[in-house]
Design a protein around this motif. Structure first.
Motif, mmCIF file in Angstrom:
data_model
loop_
_atom_site.group_PDB
_atom_site.id
_atom_site.type_symbol
_atom_site.label_atom_id
_atom_site.label_comp_id
_atom_site.label_asym_id
_atom_site.label_seq_id
_atom_site.Cartn_x
_atom_site.Cartn_y
_atom_site.Cartn_z
ATOM 1 N N ALA A 400 0.849 -1.350 -0.098
ATOM 2 C CA ALA A 400 0.009 0.014 0.254
ATOM 3 C C ALA A 400 0.367 1.238 0.274
ATOM 4 O O ALA A 400 1.608 0.969 0.620
ATOM 5 C CB ALA A 400 -0.925 0.035 1.050
ATOM 6 N N LEU A 401 0.636 2.233 -0.837
ATOM 7 C CA LEU A 401 0.943 3.701 -0.880
ATOM 8 C C LEU A 401 0.084 4.348 -0.214
ATOM 9 O O LEU A 401 -0.717 4.728 -0.699
ATOM 10 C CB LEU A 401 1.309 4.166 -2.341
ATOM 11 N N VAL A 402 0.480 4.864 0.562
ATOM 12 C CA VAL A 402 -0.166 6.454 1.621
ATOM 13 C C VAL A 402 0.840 7.032 1.238
ATOM 14 O O VAL A 402 2.088 7.352 1.854
ATOM 15 C CB VAL A 402 0.032 5.388 2.946
ATOM 16 N N GLY A 403 -0.094 8.037 1.902
ATOM 17 C CA GLY A 403 0.123 10.131 1.862
ATOM 18 C C GLY A 403 -0.523 11.210 1.485
ATOM 19 O O GLY A 403 -1.495 11.335 1.035
ATOM 20 N N GLN A 404 0.266 12.070 2.495
ATOM 21 C CA GLN A 404 -1.169 13.180 1.456
ATOM 22 C C GLN A 404 -0.749 13.522 -0.139
ATOM 23 O O GLN A 404 0.111 13.310 -1.105
ATOM 24 C CB GLN A 404 -0.018 14.759 2.192
ATOM 25 N N SER A 405 -1.972 14.434 -0.609
ATOM 26 C CA SER A 405 -2.167 14.543 -1.729
ATOM 27 C C SER A 405 -1.394 15.508 -2.372
ATOM 28 O O SER A 405 -0.358 16.595 -1.475
ATOM 29 C CB SER A 405 -3.401 15.555 -1.732
ATOM 30 N N GLY A 406 -0.571 14.771 -3.309
ATOM 31 C CA GLY A 406 0.463 15.520 -4.145
ATOM 32 C C GLY A 406 1.687 15.115 -3.937
ATOM 33 O O GLY A 406 3.387 15.335 -4.224
ATOM 34 N N SER A 407 1.938 13.529 -2.632
ATOM 35 C CA SER A 407 2.951 12.791 -2.477
ATOM 36 C C SER A 407 3.644 12.024 -3.825
ATOM 37 O O SER A 407 4.832 11.784 -3.248
ATOM 38 C CB SER A 407 2.850 12.056 -0.784
ATOM 39 N N VAL A 576 5.125 4.932 3.215
ATOM 40 C CA VAL A 576 4.843 6.367 3.445
ATOM 41 C C VAL A 576 5.482 7.409 2.515
ATOM 42 O O VAL A 576 6.600 7.353 2.886
ATOM 43 C CB VAL A 576 4.041 6.889 5.248
ATOM 44 N N LEU A 577 4.422 7.584 1.599
ATOM 45 C CA LEU A 577 5.429 8.814 0.945
ATOM 46 C C LEU A 577 5.022 10.503 1.343
ATOM 47 O O LEU A 577 4.251 10.571 1.869
ATOM 48 C CB LEU A 577 5.255 8.333 -0.557
ATOM 49 N N SER A 578 6.206 11.452 1.420
ATOM 50 C CA SER A 578 5.947 12.707 1.318
ATOM 51 C C SER A 578 7.170 13.457 0.285
ATOM 52 O O SER A 578 7.969 12.872 0.613
ATOM 53 C CB SER A 578 6.758 13.092 3.191
ATOM 54 N N LYS A 579 6.381 14.414 -0.314
ATOM 55 C CA LYS A 579 7.034 15.455 -1.620
ATOM 56 C C LYS A 579 8.414 13.918 -2.657
ATOM 57 O O LYS A 579 9.128 14.982 -2.532
ATOM 58 C CB LYS A 579 8.421 16.104 -0.698
ATOM 59 N N LEU A 591 3.896 0.430 12.017
ATOM 60 C CA LEU A 591 4.276 1.805 12.044
ATOM 61 C C LEU A 591 3.619 2.554 12.736
ATOM 62 O O LEU A 591 4.150 3.783 13.365
ATOM 63 C CB LEU A 591 3.449 1.902 10.178
ATOM 64 N N LEU A 592 2.394 1.975 13.734
ATOM 65 C CA LEU A 592 2.011 2.726 14.299
ATOM 66 C C LEU A 592 2.862 2.746 15.653
ATOM 67 O O LEU A 592 2.820 3.490 16.520
ATOM 68 C CB LEU A 592 0.718 2.158 15.172
ATOM 69 N N ALA A 593 3.903 1.639 16.049
ATOM 70 C CA ALA A 593 4.784 1.711 17.095
ATOM 71 C C ALA A 593 5.655 2.995 16.860
ATOM 72 O O ALA A 593 6.063 2.930 18.037
ATOM 73 C CB ALA A 593 5.317 0.208 17.230
ATOM 74 N N LYS A 594 6.150 2.575 15.771
ATOM 75 C CA LYS A 594 7.016 3.662 15.231
ATOM 76 C C LYS A 594 6.561 5.314 15.844
ATOM 77 O O LYS A 594 7.389 6.440 16.310
ATOM 78 C CB LYS A 594 7.376 4.434 13.904
ATOM 79 N N ASN A 595 5.700 6.004 15.837
ATOM 80 C CA ASN A 595 4.613 6.919 16.123
ATOM 81 C C ASN A 595 5.302 7.950 15.295
ATOM 82 O O ASN A 595 5.778 9.252 15.805
ATOM 83 C CB ASN A 595 4.730 6.795 18.263
ATOM 84 N N GLY A 596 5.260 7.684 14.040
ATOM 85 C CA GLY A 596 5.834 8.382 12.757
ATOM 86 C C GLY A 596 4.306 9.456 12.213
ATOM 87 O O GLY A 596 3.364 9.508 12.671
ATOM 88 N N VAL A 597 4.976 9.436 10.964
ATOM 89 C CA VAL A 597 4.648 10.018 10.039
ATOM 90 C C VAL A 597 2.786 9.705 9.712
ATOM 91 O O VAL A 597 1.594 10.222 9.713
ATOM 92 C CB VAL A 597 4.655 10.166 8.479
ATOM 93 N N TYR A 598 3.005 7.833 9.702
ATOM 94 C CA TYR A 598 2.332 7.082 9.657
ATOM 95 C C TYR A 598 0.715 7.463 10.780
ATOM 96 O O TYR A 598 -0.713 7.516 10.696
ATOM 97 C CB TYR A 598 2.574 5.531 9.179
ATOM 98 N N GLN A 599 1.184 7.438 12.351
ATOM 99 C CA GLN A 599 0.637 7.966 13.113
ATOM 100 C C GLN A 599 -0.314 8.772 13.439
ATOM 101 O O GLN A 599 -1.027 8.871 13.225
ATOM 102 C CB GLN A 599 1.159 7.125 14.700
ATOM 103 N N ASN A 600 0.666 9.449 12.766
ATOM 104 C CA ASN A 600 0.144 10.632 12.790
ATOM 105 C C ASN A 600 -1.584 11.387 11.073
ATOM 106 O O ASN A 600 -2.620 11.708 11.586
ATOM 107 C CB ASN A 600 0.944 12.135 11.846
#
Length: 608
Positions: A400-407, A576-579, A591-600
């Motif tokens: 799965a590829l996830v991230g904000q629009s435009g990533s 998880v993609l960003s820019k 990813l939830l355990a990392k408490n990072g971008v995905y968690q947010n």
């Protein structure tokens, strides 16, 4: 001339019709001129203007050809009148005139019969070539072009080519030959009188060419503007709900009216110049006739050097030159107009496709091991959308590829299916770079379900057969059941034979999406690409579609581009993609355990 040559290349399969048209036009021009000559003996008998000649004349030189032919005619008439009487000779002469005019019109019809097959054949082949080119060109080409402009080129521009360039056969064969035969006969009747015709030809040609100079430019404006208002119409039909919902009718009405207003002005300028061809040709022609009447009349009445019957036939031939002269001036205008249309059509036909199969590209059959993206970078224009992107998808995995629009999520789907080519790095399947695989075999390995359910104005069955043209009704039924689509299809008036309307608008969003999934299931590809397939659905529809997707992804390799994170919790790997860069990847719990971008991202959606 370059455009004409390129368009005429499409006439090669129909060359037998072109030859038939040329031959028929030769006879048309010949009998057209002979029709007036055949009047001379009838007029001589009718007005008792024949000279009694008891012996055939002797040929002296080509300069005396007219006198020699007239002497032969008078000798023949003298013999016939003495043998059968004037009335019978008159009847025979009338029969000759009628037959000559009949033959002229028969060959005229035959020429048009041949040109009809040539014109319509070229029209069909250019449209087919344009359609095939439209399918062949990359998606990026049409993201820069207006759809209405492409439609305009395929419809009205091709029609202009048909009516303009294909009239060249008349321009170079029928009309010039009609003029040539008429002038040759006029020279035999009176060389002196014929010289007056040639005085006016250069003058009229100069005037007509001056009018036609700006025609191509004005024609180009008309055709471009037509493409523009067709684009507005296409956008209006596509976005009617938004236009009405935002009360934006006046905005689009003003745009459309501005465009049709410009089209009105350009068309008026074009047609007014085009319409000058006929009256100017006719005025110039009548001026020639006036001079001929004055000068020829003096030869008949004062000098007595021209026979009255021959003069009447001569005037008929002189007037006959007017019609082909007008046709030539109109056709030359048409060619200028056709030049502009051909330029627009050839622009598409000659646009090189940037996405092409390599010369040694191979057919890829089946998917055995993994899909690899190595150090890939890509930009649509100046700024990179993806940078040094690396991802490995093993057979049977769901990534799965996830991230904000435009990533850059949807861009990956476009690159894997080779709708675009990467700028740097590579994408490979089982070690084979996708550039070295034929596009057809690459895409046969993949099923595509997009956020916008792209369906066609046809029955459910025909929409399903896009996935597999050889599928039986039973196989279609099975695919519909897997996609949870049969539950609503079975209640439709004609089940799978029900028409679903333009873009499937007779169905709800969830129903359309389930049909899209069923189509992908029917194709049964080893790799499935799901581009935000549930993002536009309500909760109930999402549940049914998600269930359908899970059914479809069993034992398949899947790349899922997700907006709703609740739909990809079971994925083997979440990227998880960003820019345009990977910032995290792993399973949902990791990813939830990392408490990072995905968690947010999860928290933002939960809060929403």
């Amino acid at each position: 001339m370059d455009y004409i040559k390129k368009i005429w290349a499409y006439a090669k399969p129909y060359k037998k019709y072109a030859y038939g048209n040329v031959i028929a036009n030769v006879f048309y021009a010949l009998f057209g001129s002979l029709a007036f000559v055949s009047l001379i003996p009838m007029l001589k008998v009718l007005f008792d203007d024949k000279k009694v000649v008891s012996a055939p004349p002797e040929y002296t030189s080509i300069l005396e050809l007219g006198d020699y032919l007239e002497g032969h005619l008078n000798f023949y008439l003298t013999q016939q009148v003495e043998a059968i009487g004037e009335m019978k000779v008159l009847m025979y002469m009338i029969a000759v005139v009628v037959v000559t005019f009949l033959l002229k019109n028969f060959f005229g019809y035959l020429a048009m019969w041949f040109i009809t097959f040539l014109r319509n054949g070229v029209l069909k082949d250019i449209r087919n070539a344009l359609y095939l080119k439209t399918l062949d060109l990359p998606i990026s080409f049409f993201s820069e072009k207006k759809k209405g402009d492409t439609i305009s080129r395929m419809t009205s521009d091709v029609q202009v080519i048909q009516s303009s360039f294909l009239s060249i056969l008349e321009l170079i064969v029928r009309e010039p030959l009609t003029i040539l035969f008429a002038i040759l006969i006029m020279l035999t009747l009176s060389a002196k009188l014929t010289l007056f015709v040639f005085i006016f030809i250069p003058v009229s040609g100069f005037i007509i060419s001056r009018i036609g100079k700006t025609l191509k430019k004005k024609s180009h404006q008309v055709q471009e503007e037509q493409g523009f208002f067709l684009s507005i119409l296409e956008e209006t039909l596509s976005g009617l709900k938004i236009i009405k919902g935002f009360n934006a009718q006046s905005i689009f009405t003003n745009k459309f009216k501005d465009s049709t207003g410009r089209y009105y002005e350009y068309s008026n300028n074009l047609l007014n110049r085009q319409n000058l061809a006929s009256p100017i040709s006719e005025v110039l022609g009548i001026a020639v006739i006036g001079v001929l009447l004055w000068f020829g009349g003096s030869m008949v009445l004062i000098e007595k050097t021209l026979d009255p019957a021959a003069f009447i036939a001569y005037m008929g031939l002189a007037y006959q030159i007017l019609t082909p002269a007008k046709a030539i001036s109109k056709a030359s205008y048409g060619v200028k107009k056709g030049n502009a249309a051909a330029e627009r059509v050839l622009e598409i036909l000659e646009t090189p496709s940037l996405i092409v199969d390599a010369p040694n590209a191979k057919q890829k059959v089946g998917f055995q091991n993994k899909l690899s993206i190595e150090n890939m970078s890509f930009k649509y224009e100046d700024e990179y959308v993806l940078k040094n992107f690396t991802l490995h998808v093993k057979k049977g995995e769901t990534v799965a590829l996830v991230g904000q629009s435009g990533s850059g999520k949807s861009t990956i789907a476009n690159l894997v299916t080779r709708f675009y080519d990467v700028n740097e790095g590579s994408i490979s399947i089982d070690g084979d770079n996708i550039i070295d695989i034929t596009q057809a075999s690459l895409r046969s390995l993949m099923g595509l379900v997009t956020q916008d359910s792209i369906l066609f104005n046809d029955s459910i069955k025909e929409n399903m057969l896009v996935g597999d043209p050889t599928a039986t009704d039973e196989e279609i039924l099975g695919a519909l059941k897997i996609a949870n689509a049969w539950e609503f299809v079975k209640d439709l008036p004609e089940t799978i034979h029900t028409n679903i309307g333009d873009s499937g608008n007779k169905l709800s969003g969830g129903q359309k999406q389930r049909l899209s999934i069923a189509r992908a299931v029917l194709k049964n590809p080893p790799i499935m690409i799901l581009d935000e397939a549930t993002s536009a659905l309500d909760t109930e529809s999402e549940r049914l579609v998600q269930e359908a997707l899970e059914n479809m992804m069993k034992n398949r390799t899947s790349i899922v581009i997700a907006h709703r994170l609740s739909t990809i919790q079971k994925a083997d790997n979440i990227v998880v993609l960003s820019k345009g860069e990977i910032v995290e990847q792993g399973r949902h719990e990791e990813l939830l355990a990392k408490n990072g971008v995905y968690q947010n991202l999860v928290e933002m959606q939960s809060l929403a």
